[in-house]
Write an enzyme that holds these catalytic residues in place. Structure first.
Site: not given
Ligand code: SF4
Length: 356
Positions: A100, A120, A124, A166-167, A198, A221-222, A297, A340
């Protein structure tokens, strides 16, 4: 040899033109037709001779194209695109993966949030995509084509953020390649200030980025001021704890002089108190940065709750009093699960429930 012409930088196309006995400038036409004019049919590259176009096709060269299968609009204007990924070189044969992308409007700014991987592996806790298993990396062509497709279907785009599914730094080479393509003046010509990568915090990859000759804006992304909270929210923190991550960020900033953005998702009772804000200030000391506060969210896979407006404003005030530029990010795209951490929230077994 990779035969997808969309996947090649201008320099690679120049080498290819030479290998095929053509003049170097031919490559510029190919690159501009693909990336500036958004043309995907080799036969329409009219500055090239008919014979050479025929030869390219005969030798199996092609211009890949994502298949947009769904478009959802939120009442706030946000648009979410669902793309079907195709098997490389297969024409229109799907490979079973989806991604997406999200188009956000903010005044004159039109920002496209692109995905870099199908699924991913980072897991997280607050992120719906994290519940999807990693399926595959996207090619640079697939990254760039998210931009091309939205440009063709909707509007010009002013900013691209690598912040979707994804990262990005786990797909390092293709992300760098796509940045080179998007940034090139003969193509889409995005200034580097308009391209943001990011990351959840892959510290060695940030250090690797320092040595590149192309430097996008960096967002981290902290989401927590301490290792104990962050490791609970983001397992990657056990590998690259805050000291290690922020050291890499400082090195990147020293080299690039770019201001860094820290994304901070506020979760009720987890990371949103005044004390957390004060600890965050200490952590960020010496880094030229801005902090984006994002209310958590909700999505079905997690029991967290958002902090609410009052707590977010209180948190922002503490940061601002210390001179940290702070933005409260609006809840854009929540109704269509485009906000997000919500991408893939409606998917079942890693795939969209109803793609069409
Ligand atoms: S925040 Fe980013 S790195 Fe973490 S699980 Fe979601 S998509 Fe993957």
């Amino acid at each position: 040899m990779d035969k997808d012409l969309k996947n090649k930088t201008l320099e690679e196309l120049e080498r290819l033109a030479a290998e095929l006995g053509q003049k170097k400038y031919i490559a510029k036409y190919i690159f501009a037709f693909i990336h500036s004019k958004n043309v995907n049919d080799i036969q329409q590259f009219t500055p090239l001779s008919k014979e050479f176009r025929g030869r390219l096709v005969e030798e199996g060269f092609y211009v890949s194209q994502l298949k947009a299968v769904r478009e959802d609009s939120d009442p706030d204007g946000t648009i979410k695109y669902l793309f079907q990924l195709l098997r490389p070189g297969s024409g229109q044969v799907a490979d079973g993966n989806y991604i997406e992308s999200v188009l956000l409007f903010d005044g004159k700014r039109r920002t496209l949030c692109v995905s870099t991987q199908a699924g991913c592996a980072m897991n997280c806790f607050f992120c719906a995509t994290g519940r999807l298993k990693f399926r595959r990396n996207l090619t640079a062509a697939e990254l760039v084509d998210q931009v091309s497709t939205v440009q063709k279907r909707k509007c010009e785009i002013s900013n691209v953020v690598y912040m979707g599914m994804g990262e990005p730094l786990n797909n390092y080479d293709q992300v760098i390649r796509s940045l080179r393509i998007l940034n090139h003046p003969e193509g889409k010509n995005f200034g580097l200030r308009h391209l943001t990568v990011s990351t959840c915090g892959i510290a060695p990859a940030i250090e690797r980025l320092v040595d590149e000759d192309i430097h996008p804006r960096l967002a981290i992304s902290l989401n927590a001021p301490t290792d104990s909270i962050r490791t609970k929210l983001m397992p990657i923190n056990a590998r690259y704890p805050l000291d290690v991550l922020l050291k890499a960020v400082r090195v990147y900033q020293a080299k690039t002089r770019l201001r860094v953005t820290f994304e901070y998702v506020l979760i009720k009772g987890v990371n949103d108190t005044v004390l957390h804000a004060r600890m965050l200030i200490k952590r960020l000391r010496g880094i030229k940065c801005n902090v984006n506060l994002i209310e958590y969210n909700p999505h079905g896979g997690c029991k967290f709750a958002g902090s609410g407006e009052e707590a977010i404003k209180r948190f922002a005030k503490v940061l601002e009093q210390e001179g940290i530029e702070t933005t409260i990010r609006l809840r854009m795209g929540r109704q269509i699960k485009a906000a997000c951490g919500q991408l893939g929230a409606d998917w079942v077994n890693g795939l969209p429930a109803k793609p069409f």
